[in-house]
Design an enzyme around this catalytic site. Structure first.
Site, mmCIF file in Angstrom:
data_model
loop_
_atom_site.group_PDB
_atom_site.id
_atom_site.type_symbol
_atom_site.label_atom_id
_atom_site.label_comp_id
_atom_site.label_asym_id
_atom_site.label_seq_id
_atom_site.Cartn_x
_atom_site.Cartn_y
_atom_site.Cartn_z
ATOM 1 N N ARG A 104 0.832 -1.202 0.000
ATOM 2 C CA ARG A 104 0.000 0.000 0.000
ATOM 3 C C ARG A 104 0.867 1.252 0.000
ATOM 4 N NH1 ARG A 104 -1.484 3.130 4.032
ATOM 5 N NH2 ARG A 104 -0.746 1.650 5.595
ATOM 6 N N HIS A 181 3.726 -10.199 15.333
ATOM 7 C CA HIS A 181 3.429 -8.783 15.174
ATOM 8 C C HIS A 181 3.234 -8.147 16.553
ATOM 9 C CE1 HIS A 181 2.201 -8.869 10.735
ATOM 10 N NE2 HIS A 181 2.975 -7.804 10.863
#
Length: 230
Positions: A104, A181
């Site tokens: 992105r 994460h």
């Protein structure tokens, strides 16, 4: 380390393992990346395993090269990569990496792949070979929120997880690998929308330590149900 006979196997039975733990540098305009900041706080030995810490670039191409070179150099028994997932409220231990890159935003070298395979000769996906459920359970048992995740995204975090598992499959048999994460650090919440989840870096480090403890001491993964409906 990862393979061997005789004295090497005896050393492994005594818990003399080595784990390579990586964390990314800052990206996306953030002044810090809590991934490597947390890694830096880890002790040098966890559950009998020597911890080798490595900062890697938030770059599709170079990150894989840097980690492969470290795997050749260090010959670890385990590889655990850490990355930031801003917006998540807990440590999330990743289950699967997919053979896809779609960015992105550009990475730190300006690379911005679109709908591109990470490895033309790689499998569609690879599952983590670390005991992910046991890791999640041990993090939670230490009073730190953690979940198992079924998507590492399509940015550099998924890329490095996929590349590590690809390398294990093709070049480093016997090594176990995975990815965690972490949320935004508390200080990163300044200036972000009200309600943006954050966590202290020291808390992340304790959670990662608990995950490593489980990773190096668990033979068979936990059987807790951790599926997701969406």
């Amino acid at each position: 380390m990862a393979t061997g006979t005789g004295e090497d196997q005896s050393a492994q039975k005594l818990g003399h393992y080595q784990i390579l733990v990586t964390g990314f540098d800052p990206f996306g305009g953030e002044p810090v990346n809590p991934a490597f900041e947390a890694v830096k706080l880890l002790p040098d030995e966890i559950a009998g395993a020597t911890v080798v810490k490595l900062e890697i670039p938030t770059v599709f191409t170079r990150s894989a090269t840097v980690v492969e070179e470290a795997m050749v150099r260090e010959q670890p028994d385990y590889v655990l990569c850490i990355g930031q997932a801003g917006g998540r409220s807990a440590l999330t231990v990743e289950k699967v990496a997919i053979n896809l890159a779609e960015a992105r935003i550009p990475d730190n070298d300006g690379e911005q792949p679109f709908d591109t395979p990470l490895r033309e000769d790689g499998d569609t996906a690879y599952f983590a070979t670390l005991p992910v459920k046991a890791m999640v359970k041990n993090i939670n048992d230490h009073g730190i929120p953690a979940f198992m995740s079924y998507t590492a995204g399509t940015y550099v975090c998924n890329s490095i997880m996929y590349n590590v598992l690809y390398l294990i499959d093709r070049k480093f048999p016997g090594v176990k690998g995975g990815f965690i994460h972490v949320p935004y650090a508390t200080a990163q919440g300044v200036g972000k929308p009200n309600g943006t989840p954050t966590m202290e870096i020291a808390t992340m480090a304790r959670g990662i330590e608990a995950a490593i403890e489980a990773a190096v001491s668990t033979g068979t993964d936990a059987t807790d149900i951790m599926g997701a409906t969406h």
